[in-house]
Scaffold this motif. Structure first.
Motif, short mmCIF file in Angstrom:
data_model
loop_
_atom_site.label_atom_id
_atom_site.label_comp_id
_atom_site.label_asym_id
_atom_site.label_seq_id
_atom_site.Cartn_x
_atom_site.Cartn_y
_atom_site.Cartn_z
N SER A 56 10.60 -6.37 14.93
CA SER A 56 10.56 -6.69 13.36
C SER A 56 9.33 -5.59 12.72
N CYS A 57 9.57 -4.99 11.74
CA CYS A 57 8.91 -4.05 11.18
C CYS A 57 8.54 -4.36 9.88
N CYS A 58 7.23 -4.38 9.29
CA CYS A 58 6.88 -4.86 7.83
C CYS A 58 6.62 -3.44 7.00
N GLU A 59 6.60 -3.53 5.81
CA GLU A 59 6.56 -2.54 4.81
C GLU A 59 4.89 -2.55 4.69
N HIS A 60 4.47 -1.46 4.62
CA HIS A 60 2.63 -1.27 4.45
C HIS A 60 2.60 -0.34 3.29
N SER A 61 1.60 -0.54 2.39
CA SER A 61 1.56 0.41 1.35
C SER A 61 -0.04 0.54 1.21
N VAL A 62 -0.32 1.78 0.91
CA VAL A 62 -1.79 1.95 0.55
C VAL A 62 -2.09 2.08 -1.01
N LEU A 122 -2.21 13.27 2.69
CA LEU A 122 -2.98 12.26 1.99
C LEU A 122 -2.87 10.70 2.05
N TYR A 123 -1.56 10.40 2.52
CA TYR A 123 -1.41 8.93 2.69
C TYR A 123 -1.95 8.56 4.22
N LEU A 124 -2.10 9.58 4.93
CA LEU A 124 -2.71 9.36 6.16
C LEU A 124 -4.11 9.04 5.98
N VAL A 125 -4.79 9.82 5.19
CA VAL A 125 -6.06 9.53 4.93
C VAL A 125 -6.46 8.35 4.28
N GLY A 126 -5.65 8.17 3.44
CA GLY A 126 -5.77 6.95 2.60
C GLY A 126 -5.80 5.55 3.47
N LEU A 127 -4.77 5.79 4.57
CA LEU A 127 -4.52 4.60 5.41
C LEU A 127 -5.77 4.59 6.44
N LEU A 128 -6.20 5.78 6.65
CA LEU A 128 -7.31 5.78 7.67
C LEU A 128 -8.53 5.14 6.93
N GLN A 129 -8.41 5.47 5.70
CA GLN A 129 -9.94 4.75 4.76
C GLN A 129 -9.73 3.45 4.91
N THR A 130 -8.48 2.75 4.80
CA THR A 130 -8.40 1.28 4.56
C THR A 130 -8.70 0.70 6.24
N LEU A 131 -8.39 1.74 7.12
CA LEU A 131 -8.66 1.00 8.43
C LEU A 131 -10.30 0.94 9.11
N GLY A 132 -10.99 1.63 7.83
CA GLY A 132 -12.48 1.51 8.09
C GLY A 132 -12.67 2.18 9.42
N GLN A 133 -13.72 1.73 10.27
CA GLN A 133 -14.34 2.34 11.34
C GLN A 133 -13.51 1.80 12.90
N GLU A 134 -12.31 1.01 12.54
CA GLU A 134 -11.51 0.73 13.77
C GLU A 134 -10.98 2.12 14.41
N GLN A 135 -11.00 2.19 15.83
CA GLN A 135 -10.51 3.46 16.42
C GLN A 135 -8.86 3.44 16.37
N CYS A 136 -8.50 4.58 16.28
CA CYS A 136 -6.88 4.70 16.38
C CYS A 136 -6.65 6.01 16.70
N ILE A 137 -5.21 6.11 17.18
CA ILE A 137 -4.70 7.14 17.63
C ILE A 137 -3.63 7.52 16.56
N VAL A 138 -3.56 9.08 16.25
CA VAL A 138 -2.50 9.46 15.27
C VAL A 138 -1.60 10.35 16.36
N PHE A 139 -0.36 10.01 16.15
CA PHE A 139 0.65 10.96 16.92
C PHE A 139 1.31 11.98 16.13
N THR A 140 1.32 13.20 16.52
CA THR A 140 2.15 14.17 15.59
C THR A 140 3.57 14.68 16.52
N LYS A 141 4.25 15.23 15.92
CA LYS A 141 5.39 15.75 16.84
C LYS A 141 5.28 17.01 17.81
#
Ligand SMILES: Nc1ncnc2c1ncn2[C@@H]1O[C@H](COP(=O)(O)OP(=O)(O)OP(=O)(O)O)[C@@H](O)[C@H]1O
Length: 518
Positions: free
Chosen positions: A463-469, A326-345
């Motif tokens: 360095s790594c920042c917090e991100h929230s949807v 659910l959070y992945l879909v929310g994050l993708l929605q905030t990224l709009g049409q930008e291309q991205c690669i999602v990695f799973t294990k």
């Protein structure tokens, strides 16, 4: 056996005194010393006006004063231009060849990566009349053979005076059609073992790209085979001289035996000049010893062993495990049409996640998977469509995208936290390439945050920042999420055997779980 933990093994002496590539500036192509004018034009046509630091240093070591006296071990960050770093000097050096024969071999771990590297070679080699071959199993072996070797119309009595020409034409009546070969280990071994007329006798350059991955798996022992076939136990006699010459022209000399005095002044020492490269080059002596390196020179960028691209921003997104999709879909929605690669294990979670996200039809998020569960032809088509921008999210497992260069990837998302820093580097390295900016988001459970922080500390720029949807994005997705989970349960089995059409069925384990050193 995986590489031993860093710190538990002594670093080889020659690795303790690296050349720091990051101290070198970018250099205008127009002023690169000795660069063939035709290659300058080819680079300009590629939109390249300056060489990157690693490319400048490697050029100096091969074409410049270094004269390739020493084998090169290159540990340079993802997206720093390692491909052109080796392709350009090799093409420059071979551009003066008289007789066409196989003089440079480039080995990569996957077919799509080999196709990508061949395209780079094609753009520059054609400018100076060199031919580049591909041996990856992309086509039938018969088609590949016809592109690699040819049987010349050899008439008895025609004497050729160029020593190399004699060795070529008399070598069982075949002639190479390529100067440079880009190959994956399996198909290379097929040609070595079965293709008549395919020979490494005249090989001068061996490039091992993504070295740590290639050294991790035996791949039918391609490396010892190549080293054996090109090792000369006598100063001037090739292993094949006695077998294929019905009469001798005196000891058979190939250019290599009289060309490159590899650090043994006064003694022509027939050695292949080698380059081994990776963004996470192994320091394990037992692995590096397999390469039989000659007087190796270690090139690396910066002070720490692991480097992330300078313009990469890392973010972590904390959420409960069962709400990750659910959070992945929310994050993708905030990224709009930008291309991205999602990695799973793993390949199975790649497939399941892709099916699940596609149930969110209202979002206009076009997502496709890329994994070794699919046939190679499907994977190559998917990558081509992704490069064209036909869809914006590619879900992949680790083994499939190391080295992959896709223009314009602005975001990488770790759906599953990487276990090892090398994995993080190669995943995040799909973005922020060639000096561009890029972001890497990692979805974490609360109890993983500490471990992730420790992992990142092994790299510089950690360095790594917090991100929230925002909940305003998440809440409206909840109902669809519930129904999507139900549909997933009904349509996709938890085991890979019964996946839908277009997937490779295999008997063995079908996973590319993140192995220790991806
Ligand atoms: N001198 C240059 N100027 C501009 N762009 C370049 C230059 N050299 C390479 N590039 C581009 O930079 C991108 C990354 O290059 P490349 O794939 O060789 O990186 P890499 O170091 O091999 O990365 P990885 O470790 O992920 O394989 C490519 O798109 C390439 O076209």
């Amino acid at each position: 056996m995986g590489e031993q933990k860093q710190g538990s093994i002594p670093v080889l002496p020659w690795m303790r005194d690296p050349v720091d590539v990051s101290l070198c500036q970018e250099f205008p192509v127009d002023h690169v010393p000795c660069l063939d004018s035709r290659l300058k034009v080819a680079l300009q046509n590629m939109g390249i006006s300056e060489l990157f630091p690693v490319q400048v240093v490697v050029w100096q070591e091969i074409v410049g004063p270094g004269n390739f006296e020493r084998d090169l071990c290159i540990n340079s960050p993802t997206g720093s231009g390692k491909t052109l770093a080796y392709a350009l000097p090799i093409v420059q050096t071979l551009s003066t060849r008289v007789v066409k024969c196989l003089r440079a071999l480039v080995v990569l771990p996957t077919r799509d990566l080999a196709l990508q590297v061949k395209e780079v070679f094609d753009e520059i080699a054609s400018a100076v009349g060199l031919s580049v071959g591909l041996a990856v199993g992309q086509s039938s072996i018969a088609d590949e053979i016809s592109q690699l070797v040819t049987v010349p119309e050899y008439e008895a009595g025609s004497i050729c005076y160029v020593p190399e020409d004699i060795s070529l034409r008399l070598q069982r009546g075949f002639q190479s059609k390529v100067d440079i070969l880009v190959a994956t280990p399996g198909r290379l071994m097929d040609h070595i073992n079965t293709t008549k007329g395919f020979t490494l006798e005249h090989l001068q350059y061996l490039v091992v790209d993504e070295t740590d991955r290639l050294l991790r798996e035996a791949y039918q022992s391609w490396l010892p085979t190549v080293l054996e076939l090109t090792h000369y136990d006598d100063e001037n006699i090739s292993p094949l001289a006695n077998s294929c010459l019905p009469y001798t022209f005196g000891p058979l000399r190939t250019r290599r035996t009289c060309g490159v005095e590899r650090g043994f002044k006064g003694k022509p020492y027939p050695r292949i000049a080698k380059m081994v490269l990776s963004a996470t080059l192994t320091q394990d002596p037992s692995k590096l010893s397999q390469l039989d390196l000659h007087h190796p020179l270690f090139l690396k960028a910066g002070k720490t062993r692991y480097q992330l691209p300078v313009n990469l921003e890392s973010y972590q997104l904390i959420c409960e495990s069962n709400l990750k999709p659910l959070y992945l879909v929310g994050l993708l929605q905030t990224l709009g049409q930008e291309q991205c690669i999602v990695f799973t294990k793993s390949v199975v979670s790649t497939h399941r996640l892709c099916v699940l996200v596609n149930f969110f039809t209202s979002l206009q998020i076009k997502i496709r998977e890329y994994s070794s569960l699919q046939r190679q032809s499907v994977r190559s088509k998917t990558l081509k469509a992704f490069r064209k921008g036909d869809f914006q999210v590619l879900v992949s497992s680790d083994a499939m995208t190391r080295g992959m260069d896709v223009e314009g990837i602005r975001n990488v998302i770790n759906y599953d936290m990487p276990k090892y820093i090398k994995t993080y580097i190669h995943r995040a390295g799909r973005t922020a390439r060639a000096g561009q900016t890029g972001r890497c988001f990692t979805l974490l459970r609360k109890d993983e945050a500490r471990q992730f922080k420790k992992l990142l500390q092994k790299a510089d720029n950690s360095s790594c920042c917090e991100h929230s949807v925002p909940s305003s994005v998440i809440e409206p997705l909840q109902p669809t999420y519930e129904s999507a989970l139900k549909k997933l349960k009904e349509t996709v089995p938890r085991t890979p055997k019964k996946l839908k059409v277009g997937f490779k069925f295999s008997k063995g384990r079908n996973h590319e779980n993140e192995t220790k050193y991806t």
